[in-house]
Design a protein around this motif. Structure first.
Motif, mmCIF file in Angstrom:
data_model
loop_
_atom_site.group_PDB
_atom_site.id
_atom_site.type_symbol
_atom_site.label_atom_id
_atom_site.label_comp_id
_atom_site.label_asym_id
_atom_site.label_seq_id
_atom_site.Cartn_x
_atom_site.Cartn_y
_atom_site.Cartn_z
ATOM 1 N N SER A 266 -3.386 44.533 -12.935
ATOM 2 C CA SER A 266 -2.801 45.175 -11.761
ATOM 3 C C SER A 266 -2.542 46.633 -12.106
ATOM 4 O O SER A 266 -1.729 46.945 -12.972
ATOM 5 C CB SER A 266 -1.498 44.480 -11.349
ATOM 6 N N LEU A 267 -3.257 47.513 -11.429
ATOM 7 C CA LEU A 267 -3.212 48.939 -11.723
ATOM 8 C C LEU A 267 -2.602 49.673 -10.533
ATOM 9 O O LEU A 267 -3.120 49.598 -9.419
ATOM 10 C CB LEU A 267 -4.627 49.459 -12.006
ATOM 11 N N GLU A 268 -1.481 50.334 -10.777
ATOM 12 C CA GLU A 268 -0.817 51.112 -9.734
ATOM 13 C C GLU A 268 -0.985 52.598 -10.052
ATOM 14 O O GLU A 268 -0.611 53.053 -11.128
ATOM 15 C CB GLU A 268 0.666 50.749 -9.653
ATOM 16 N N ILE A 269 -1.559 53.326 -9.088
ATOM 17 C CA ILE A 269 -1.839 54.748 -9.247
ATOM 18 C C ILE A 269 -1.211 55.487 -8.075
ATOM 19 O O ILE A 269 -1.106 54.949 -6.966
ATOM 20 C CB ILE A 269 -3.359 55.010 -9.299
ATOM 21 N N ASP A 270 -0.786 56.695 -8.330
ATOM 22 C CA ASP A 270 -0.250 57.532 -7.259
ATOM 23 C C ASP A 270 -1.239 57.554 -6.098
ATOM 24 O O ASP A 270 -2.407 57.923 -6.275
ATOM 25 C CB ASP A 270 -0.022 58.947 -7.784
ATOM 26 N N PRO A 271 -0.826 57.126 -4.875
ATOM 27 C CA PRO A 271 -1.763 57.074 -3.745
ATOM 28 C C PRO A 271 -2.474 58.393 -3.477
ATOM 29 O O PRO A 271 -3.601 58.389 -2.963
ATOM 30 C CB PRO A 271 -0.868 56.668 -2.563
ATOM 31 N N GLN A 272 -1.859 59.502 -3.810
ATOM 32 C CA GLN A 272 -2.501 60.786 -3.578
ATOM 33 C C GLN A 272 -3.693 61.015 -4.503
ATOM 34 O O GLN A 272 -4.494 61.924 -4.271
ATOM 35 C CB GLN A 272 -1.485 61.917 -3.759
ATOM 36 N N ARG A 273 -3.817 60.205 -5.548
ATOM 37 C CA ARG A 273 -4.924 60.335 -6.491
ATOM 38 C C ARG A 273 -5.994 59.273 -6.268
ATOM 39 O O ARG A 273 -6.920 59.153 -7.076
ATOM 40 C CB ARG A 273 -4.401 60.252 -7.929
#
Length: 744
Positions: A322-329
């Motif tokens: 499960s990978l969470e990344i800043d939505p802006q990126r």
């Protein structure tokens, strides 16, 4: 180019056969909206599993805690999903299945912060153009449920002659979406699905992926007409329990948990992966990026390459990530089915995740060691340990009335050859058989099992001076020695005292094999050396040998090297490294540590044979053991750590801290295999020189481990309880192996 339908396939129509009307350029016309919608539907809904994926994501977006899936003929005849979410307002039903109608997006800029699964408003519209769609929904504030039928994005009557408006009906809170006769008006697509069981297996796989990821959400899936469910997961089940129910206990029993993050790349990754005990023929990767189930060829290949060093050939792992990344990126609008996403710094993020997984896999042996400690001779269970009295000053670790087990008569399964003068097993292996980072029982170019010293070792000259032993009368040192005896673990000390050295297993992870009795053990000789050199420092306190430097070394220059390394490490951790950064005052730290050592040079010389001139020149360091050279590459860090890690104001803490830092300095460093030891220099000559240095150091360490350190362990090491934490692992028991071969 026009093709004549009546002519053979691929033949061109002659220009003379074209009439005047079609001989010129054709006019461009707008496609009929129904054609446009069916084309779009074919891109978004490729198979029943894609329709189900869209419906599951909509249900989770609605805050559902329970999802029930019903399937008939692989989803082609019937695909129904029922949830207990917030439902749909009755006033929104008329435009529910029109294209680009959504409650999750208003402006294009909202895509930069999208946190929901859906956003385009095309899923239900696409389904309604290629299937018969029925929606039954009820909100919390509604007195009844409402049922609506859709055809080509518009409300349709349930039966001919009836009004198309939604009808009130009985129902529970939430939404039930029923898709019937999928692809009924696209016969070519429908005929492409040969097996309904294959499509159902794909649906089961998709439901299982979301069931693993969506915590606190219950999932069930079954075939129409069956009394039992194919998947049934409770909302309270943990992630490991969900994997156990869906993928089996063989996977769940071998899972290791991992979690890593990096503010520089604005990501956080966590998940579960199988260890080296488990492998399958095909990689199973459950990948979720910002909670969206996606696929990534790059991540899959990187994971497989990470496991290649740990699994047998053609073996593959199970990984849930499960990978969470800043939505802006993250760009989520790159695939019609939202199966793929793009995000910034993909290579760096994937590399850091794989490195973290690799470190977890490499440490799995340590995690097993504690569980196997009871297999050591005389080992006790946790219950027995809890009932044992506190060890006395004499080193006794058991109750006074503990009975000695009766001796049993030896049989064939107890007999084993341990004469080290006879031929060793390592002599049968090819020399220098380096594989990856480890070398399996490789004894160096002198011949496997050879006692011949390396050339660098033969060049070392030792000068023996006549000097009387200085007895130690310091109470603080005697208390430290007593503390070691109090922590003594008798059974493990007996193993080292009676062991026979077998060979080095992995000189990168510093693993060696020894035999004691009828058992084979893997020993972390780095951990064992740390304890041995500390005890050696206490035993020979004030009577160390001397390693002299000719010419003397500049103390501040050496400390400066270590300070610059620490500065780079600190800058890398804070992600804002700058050559002009004043947050880390390297020069100030060097001056402070140098002043401390110069001020205490007399004490350092008397007790530790560490000689420093008043001008700040390093003349000598202590020699702990003859025949082994400490890694001088660690000298700058050793001297720098003497400043903050030694309490110079308290005598006992001062001696303890200094000796522990000295032990860390003397521990053999992990060295890569010779093929991997070459540095990345600018010229081939520099690479060759560095490779030769690595090979020479590796040869020296291997020889010293077998002929100096382990014999010293056998004579002087007091195995303390700290060595039980990952230092010794029982690898084989002759009695157990004898039973196995006896049945063959």
């Amino acid at each position: 180019m026009d093709v004549d339908a009546g002519s053979p396939r691929g033949s061109k129509r002659k220009a003379s056969e074209l009439d005047d009307e079609t001989s010129g350029p054709r006019r461009i016309r707008a496609l009929d909206p129904d054609v446009v919608n069916k084309i779009a539907a074919g891109e978004i809904i490729v198979a029943p599993v894609h329709a189900l994926k869209e419906l599951i994501e909509n249900a989770v977006d609605a805050g559902s805690t329970s999802l029930e899936v019903l399937v008939k003929d692989g989803g082609l005849k019937l695909l129904q999903i029922t949830d207990n979410g917030c439902g749909i307002n009755r006033d929104d039903l008329p435009i529910l299945c029109e294209r680009f109608t959504t409650s999750k997006l208003q402006t294009f800029e909202d895509l930069q912060s999208i946190a929901t699964y859906g956003f385009r408003g095309e899923a239900l519209a696409s389904i309604s153009h290629i299937a018969h769609l029925t929606v039954t929904t009820k909100t919390k504030d509604s007195d009844c449920a409402w049922r609506a039928h859709y055809d080509s994005g518009k409300l349709a009557p349930a039966k001919p002659g009836q009004a198309p408006d939604p009808k009130p009906t009985a129902g529970r809170q939430g939404t039930q979406i029923t898709v019937e006769d999928l692809f009924y008006n696209v016969p070519t697509r429908r005929r492409a699905f040969r097996s309904s069981s294959d499509e159902y297996n794909k649906i089961i796989d998709m439901v299982g992926r979301y069931a693993v990821h969506c915590s606190n959400v219950a999932f069930s899936c079954k075939k129409h007409g069956d009394s039992s469910t194919s998947i049934a997961v409770q909302s309270s089940a943990s992630t490991v329990d969900r994997i156990r129910q869906i993928y089996g206990g063989s996977v769940a029993n071998e899972l290791i948990e991992f979690s890593t993050s990096d503010a520089r790349w604005a990501f956080k990754a966590e998940g579960l992966a199988t260890n080296a005990n488990y492998n399958i023929k095909k990689t199973t990767l459950l990948l979720f990026i910002n909670h969206r189930c996606v696929e990534s060829t790059n991540i899959r290949k990187a994971v497989e390459q990470t496991y290649a060093a740990f699994l047998p050939k053609n073996g593959h792992p199970f990984v849930y990530l499960s990978l969470e990344i800043d939505p802006q990126r993250v760009d989520v609008n790159v695939h019609p089915t939202k199966r793929e996403v793009n995000f910034l710094n993909e290579d760096e993020i994937v590399q850091e995740i794989c490195e973290h997984i690799r470190s977890k896999l490499a440490a799995v042996d340590t995690s097993r060691t504690f569980l196997t400690q009871t297999l050591l001779p005389g080992g006790r269970s946790a219950q027995e340990v809890s009932q044992t009295a506190t060890p006395s000053k004499t080193g006794a670790s058991g109750p006074a009335n503990r009975k000695t087990p009766a001796r049993t008569e030896r049989n064939d399964s107890h007999l084993v050859r341990t004469d080290t003068n006879l031929r060793k097993i390592t002599s049968m292996l090819p020399p220098a058989a380096a594989v990856g980072r480890g070398v399996l029982f490789d004894s160096g170019p002198a011949g496997a099992g050879s006692d011949q010293r390396p050339e660098a070792q033969q060049a070392i000259q030792y000068e023996i001076v006549e000097r009387d032993m200085t007895p130690c009368r310091l109470i603080s040192v005697k208390e430290l020695r007593a503390a070691v005896r109090d922590e003594m673990y008798h059974e493990l000390t007996e193993i080292f005292a009676t062991h026979t050295f077998v060979g080095i297993v992995d000189d990168y992870r510093r693993l060696a094999a020894i035999q004691s009795g009828v058992k084979l053990y893997l020993v972390d000789y780095g951990h064992a050396c740390l304890e041995y050199f500390y005890q050696l420092g206490l035993t020979d306190f004030g009577n160390f040998g001397v390693i002299q430097f000719t010419p003397p070394l500049d103390l501040r220059e050496i400390l400066g090297v270590a300070a610059e390394q620490e500065k780079r490490i600190a800058a890398a951790e804070s992600r804002d490294y700058d050559d002009d950064d004043d947050d880390f005052d390297a020069d100030g730290i060097v001056d402070m540590v140098a002043d401390q050592l110069i001020e205490r040079r007399e004490m350092l010389l008397e007790y530790f044979s560490l000689e420093i001139s008043p001008a700040g020149e390093l003349l000598s360091i202590p020699l702990l053991v003859k025949g082994y050279n400490p890694p001088l590459a660690k000298l700058p860090r050793f001297l720098l750590r003497l400043g903050p890690n030694v309490d110079w104001k308290n005598e006992k803490k001062c001696f303890d801290g200094f000796l522990r830092e000295l032990a860390v300095f003397y521990v053999p460093e992990p060295l890569p295999a010779a093929e991997l030891g070459a540095a990345t220099g600018e010229d081939e000559a520099g690479d060759e020189e560095t490779r030769q240095e690595v090979e020479a150091r590796q040869e020296h360490v291997r020889w010293a481990v077998e002929h100096v350190l382990f014999p010293a362990f056998k004579a002087r090491l007091v195995a303390t309880k700290s060595l039980m934490d990952g230092a010794v692992l029982e690898a084989a028991n002759l009695k157990g192996l004898y039973r196995v071969f006896e049945r063959c």
